[in-house]
Design a protein around this motif. Sequence first.
Motif, PDB file in Angstrom:
ATOM      1  N   ARG A  69      14.190  11.009  -0.053  1.00  0.00           N
ATOM      2  CA  ARG A  69      13.232  11.065  -1.161  1.00  0.00           C
ATOM      3  C   ARG A  69      13.423   9.873  -2.093  1.00  0.00           C
ATOM      4  O   ARG A  69      14.502   9.672  -2.646  1.00  0.00           O
ATOM      5  CB  ARG A  69      13.447  12.363  -1.938  1.00  0.00           C
ATOM      6  N   GLY A  71      10.423   8.275  -4.579  1.00  0.00           N
ATOM      7  CA  GLY A  71       9.708   8.751  -5.770  1.00  0.00           C
ATOM      8  C   GLY A  71       9.044  10.102  -5.569  1.00  0.00           C
ATOM      9  O   GLY A  71       8.474  10.658  -6.506  1.00  0.00           O
ATOM     10  N   GLY A  72       9.053  10.635  -4.343  1.00  0.00           N
ATOM     11  CA  GLY A  72       8.461  11.958  -4.081  1.00  0.00           C
ATOM     12  C   GLY A  72       6.936  11.983  -4.150  1.00  0.00           C
ATOM     13  O   GLY A  72       6.327  13.036  -4.263  1.00  0.00           O
ATOM     14  N   GLY A  79       8.982  13.124   1.616  1.00  0.00           N
ATOM     15  CA  GLY A  79      10.246  12.903   0.911  1.00  0.00           C
ATOM     16  C   GLY A  79      11.075  14.186   0.834  1.00  0.00           C
ATOM     17  O   GLY A  79      12.105  14.222   0.163  1.00  0.00           O
ATOM     18  N   VAL A 131      -0.539   3.157  -9.646  1.00  0.00           N
ATOM     19  CA  VAL A 131      -0.116   4.285 -10.491  1.00  0.00           C
ATOM     20  C   VAL A 131       1.387   4.128 -10.709  1.00  0.00           C
ATOM     21  O   VAL A 131       2.155   4.047  -9.739  1.00  0.00           O
ATOM     22  CB  VAL A 131      -0.459   5.640  -9.832  1.00  0.00           C
ATOM     23  N   GLY A 138       9.082   4.348  -0.908  1.00  0.00           N
ATOM     24  CA  GLY A 138       8.091   4.699   0.101  1.00  0.00           C
ATOM     25  C   GLY A 138       6.940   3.717   0.101  1.00  0.00           C
ATOM     26  O   GLY A 138       6.457   3.297   1.161  1.00  0.00           O
ATOM     27  N   TRP A 318      -3.495  17.434  -3.646  1.00  0.00           N
ATOM     28  CA  TRP A 318      -4.051  16.195  -3.078  1.00  0.00           C
ATOM     29  C   TRP A 318      -4.209  16.341  -1.569  1.00  0.00           C
ATOM     30  O   TRP A 318      -3.275  16.759  -0.889  1.00  0.00           O
ATOM     31  CB  TRP A 318      -3.095  15.017  -3.288  1.00  0.00           C
ATOM     32  N   ASN A 415       0.748   5.000   4.265  1.00  0.00           N
ATOM     33  CA  ASN A 415       0.972   5.620   2.958  1.00  0.00           C
ATOM     34  C   ASN A 415      -0.216   6.431   2.470  1.00  0.00           C
ATOM     35  O   ASN A 415      -0.134   7.088   1.436  1.00  0.00           O
ATOM     36  CB  ASN A 415       1.324   4.554   1.917  1.00  0.00           C
TER      37      ASN A 415
HETATM   38  C1  FAD Z   1      -1.188   8.763  -7.348  1.00  0.00           C
HETATM   39  C2  FAD Z   1      -0.804   7.856  -6.215  1.00  0.00           C
HETATM   40  C3  FAD Z   1      -1.206   6.525  -6.240  1.00  0.00           C
HETATM   41  C4  FAD Z   1      -0.862   5.674  -5.194  1.00  0.00           C
HETATM   42  N1  FAD Z   1      -1.257   4.360  -5.238  1.00  0.00           N
HETATM   43  C5  FAD Z   1      -0.874   3.505  -4.267  1.00  0.00           C
HETATM   44  C6  FAD Z   1      -1.208   2.126  -4.336  1.00  0.00           C
HETATM   45  O1  FAD Z   1      -1.848   1.667  -5.267  1.00  0.00           O
HETATM   46  N2  FAD Z   1      -0.790   1.312  -3.333  1.00  0.00           N
HETATM   47  C7  FAD Z   1      -0.057   1.782  -2.287  1.00  0.00           C
HETATM   48  O2  FAD Z   1       0.305   0.979  -1.426  1.00  0.00           O
HETATM   49  N3  FAD Z   1       0.252   3.096  -2.188  1.00  0.00           N
HETATM   50  C8  FAD Z   1      -0.131   3.965  -3.148  1.00  0.00           C
HETATM   51  N4  FAD Z   1       0.187   5.287  -3.057  1.00  0.00           N
HETATM   52  C9  FAD Z   1       0.821   5.788  -1.831  1.00  0.00           C
HETATM   53  C10 FAD Z   1       2.313   5.628  -1.888  1.00  0.00           C
HETATM   54  O3  FAD Z   1       2.636   4.323  -1.470  1.00  0.00           O
HETATM   55  C11 FAD Z   1       2.988   6.641  -0.958  1.00  0.00           C
HETATM   56  O4  FAD Z   1       2.702   7.927  -1.440  1.00  0.00           O
HETATM   57  C12 FAD Z   1       4.479   6.439  -0.854  1.00  0.00           C
HETATM   58  O5  FAD Z   1       4.951   7.213   0.233  1.00  0.00           O
HETATM   59  C13 FAD Z   1       5.201   6.845  -2.109  1.00  0.00           C
HETATM   60  O6  FAD Z   1       6.552   6.487  -2.051  1.00  0.00           O
HETATM   61  P1  FAD Z   1       7.655   7.438  -2.719  1.00  0.00           P
HETATM   62  O7  FAD Z   1       8.974   6.759  -2.649  1.00  0.00           O
HETATM   63  O8  FAD Z   1       7.184   7.893  -4.055  1.00  0.00           O
HETATM   64  O9  FAD Z   1       7.546   8.674  -1.740  1.00  0.00           O
HETATM   65  P2  FAD Z   1       8.553   9.720  -1.095  1.00  0.00           P
HETATM   66  O10 FAD Z   1       7.731  10.962  -0.993  1.00  0.00           O
HETATM   67  O11 FAD Z   1       9.831   9.820  -1.834  1.00  0.00           O
HETATM   68  O12 FAD Z   1       8.828   9.096   0.336  1.00  0.00           O
HETATM   69  C14 FAD Z   1       7.797   8.709   1.181  1.00  0.00           C
HETATM   70  C15 FAD Z   1       8.295   8.333   2.559  1.00  0.00           C
HETATM   71  O13 FAD Z   1       9.161   7.200   2.476  1.00  0.00           O
HETATM   72  C16 FAD Z   1      10.464   7.505   2.946  1.00  0.00           C
HETATM   73  N5  FAD Z   1      11.423   6.939   1.998  1.00  0.00           N
HETATM   74  C17 FAD Z   1      11.385   7.045   0.647  1.00  0.00           C
HETATM   75  N6  FAD Z   1      12.407   6.364   0.115  1.00  0.00           N
HETATM   76  C18 FAD Z   1      13.092   5.811   1.139  1.00  0.00           C
HETATM   77  C19 FAD Z   1      14.241   4.981   1.217  1.00  0.00           C
HETATM   78  N7  FAD Z   1      14.851   4.552   0.123  1.00  0.00           N
HETATM   79  N8  FAD Z   1      14.701   4.611   2.433  1.00  0.00           N
HETATM   80  C20 FAD Z   1      14.046   5.005   3.554  1.00  0.00           C
HETATM   81  N9  FAD Z   1      12.958   5.795   3.533  1.00  0.00           N
HETATM   82  C21 FAD Z   1      12.483   6.188   2.340  1.00  0.00           C
HETATM   83  C22 FAD Z   1      10.536   9.012   2.968  1.00  0.00           C
HETATM   84  O14 FAD Z   1      11.375   9.461   3.980  1.00  0.00           O
HETATM   85  C23 FAD Z   1       9.109   9.408   3.249  1.00  0.00           C
HETATM   86  O15 FAD Z   1       8.852   9.359   4.632  1.00  0.00           O
HETATM   87  C24 FAD Z   1      -0.107   6.162  -4.100  1.00  0.00           C
HETATM   88  C25 FAD Z   1       0.292   7.497  -4.084  1.00  0.00           C
HETATM   89  C26 FAD Z   1      -0.047   8.343  -5.126  1.00  0.00           C
HETATM   90  C27 FAD Z   1       0.366   9.769  -5.063  1.00  0.00           C
END
Ligand code: FAD
Length: 484
Positions: A69, A71-72, A79, A131, A138, A318, A415
């Motif tokens: 996880r 940013g979730g 995540g 955002v 991720g 979502w 993503n």
């Molecule tokens: C409101 C909103 C706006 C968004 N806007 C954009 C945008 O403008 N541009 C864009 O490109 N995307 C955008 N996204 C999509 C976003 O890139 C994905 O949701 C991404 O997965 C978020 O990353 P996270 O670390 O928060 O997610 P998490 O849910 O924590 O992880 C997502 C995935 O990545 C893996 N992961 C996370 N951290 C690691 C790590 N350190 N090492 C290895 N694997 C890891 C996890 O296993 C999982 O498979 C948006 C999403 C939301 C909800």
Amino acid sequence: MNDHAIAALAKSFRGRLIRPTDSDYDTARALYNGMIDKRPALIARCANVADVIAAVNVARDEGVLLAIRGGGHNGPGLGSCNDGLVIDLSALKSVRVDPSNRTVRVDAGCTSGDVDHATHAFGLAVPFGIVSTTGISGLTLGGGTGYLTRKHGLTIDNLIEADVVLADGTFVTASATQHPDLFWALRGGGGNFGVVTSFLFQAHPVSMVYAGPIFWDAAHAPEVMRAYRDFLPAAPEELGIFVGLKTVPPVDPFPKPHWGKRACAIIGAYNGSAAHGEKAMAPLLASVPPPLFNWMGAMPFPAMQALFDPFFPKGLQWYWKGDFVKSLSDEAIAAHVAMAGQPPSDFSLMHLYPIDGAVRRVAKDATAWSARDASWSMVIAGIDPDPNKADALKNWGRAYWKAVHPFNLGGGYVNFMMDDEADDRLQATYGDNYPRLAAVKAQYDPDNLFRVNQNIAPAPVKAESRAAASRKADHGGDALRPSV
Ligand SMILES: Cc1cc2nc3c(=O)[nH]c(=O)nc-3n(C[C@H](O)[C@H](O)[C@H](O)COP(=O)(O)OP(=O)(O)OC[C@H]3O[C@@H](n4cnc5c(N)ncnc54)[C@H](O)[C@@H]3O)c2cc1C
């Protein structure tokens, strides 16, 4: 996860181990997408890299399902997992800016807002998403598109190196010169290859921008979309703007007479002065009817990055669908307008983010992310606070996608995918890069320990490689690793 495995981890863990019986378990397990409700057996909130190594070793040795996880924010909640171990990186928050060479070392638990805050003090920014509460981990590993993409490329195009804990518990740094195959795969291949604990990014001069949203009544959507399509290829790359079909939010500060109206919006940022930004936008605005309101103006870049945060708090429902788009025909625009005109909720939207400029200057096979000849990354998102609307959001998202998919390319941005995609979808997404990704997966994670993600199955190891590796192992050599 049995008590033995938890006790084994507790022995060497400095962060917090959060169990279902802990009072903050529900807060700790909650994901950004309220539609996803996962109950891990243990959340390992790591304090440092040693904790990550300990958690990976326990998951592997005990055969426990493992999720990572950042940013979730992930749509399908990748995540987290049910009944397994979550490596929660949210406490790893350091950001170190080196203004002398404009690089930024970012810990894996940061959001893009954390990084923007730190870099803005130096008049710098890294291209992330739109955002600010999104996790950089991720987002980066999947590619990363945002307002700076046209000029400076995807987030991965600004990645210089990454620190990674591999499935066997070893720690490596991946870059163009160290583990280059792993570095290639990390840039678009998601969380398939290990736990990234920190990223080193190239930053760029960005400070005040000319930015904000412009909204038109939905009746003008076809002409605005056509004008945007025709304007973008010649627009300066400093102008990062996307087009969307959405609703005027029924809240202040939006003008009350327009609350709840379906609308077409152009939203973005010009990295430069207001005067230059206005000049850049002028040809587009001259070719369309007057908008309901035009709120583009000078603001600090982090303010633009956080502009949408209040509208999308954690916990909404979502449902996501995505595609890459090569060209936007008038017929495709008509299909968009028809589907966007019957949304299941005011929050639901469609956005088309540009894929051009600097993204296209990188070869398709230079990174795992291969859609560099697309023109847009499309996302359809059914969104609402009410869990009772979940089915309506899904039905609309699927129907909308079905209506426009024939106009689009075969694959979509990882993503922007849920976990209900067709079996061949990832292969279509990575195209010619897929076999190499599968080979790198087989090399770094042959047993698919990291499988809670848009999963790339390890390539089968050829019989002769197996025999050679087994001979080598008999003589104390490395474990089985196919060549890449
Ligand atoms: C409101 C909103 C706006 C968004 N806007 C954009 C945008 O403008 N541009 C864009 O490109 N995307 C955008 N996204 C999509 C976003 O890139 C994905 O949701 C991404 O997965 C978020 O990353 P996270 O670390 O928060 O997610 P998490 O849910 O924590 O992880 C997502 C995935 O990545 C893996 N992961 C996370 N951290 C690691 C790590 N350190 N090492 C290895 N694997 C890891 C996890 O296993 C999982 O498979 C948006 C999403 C939301 C909800």
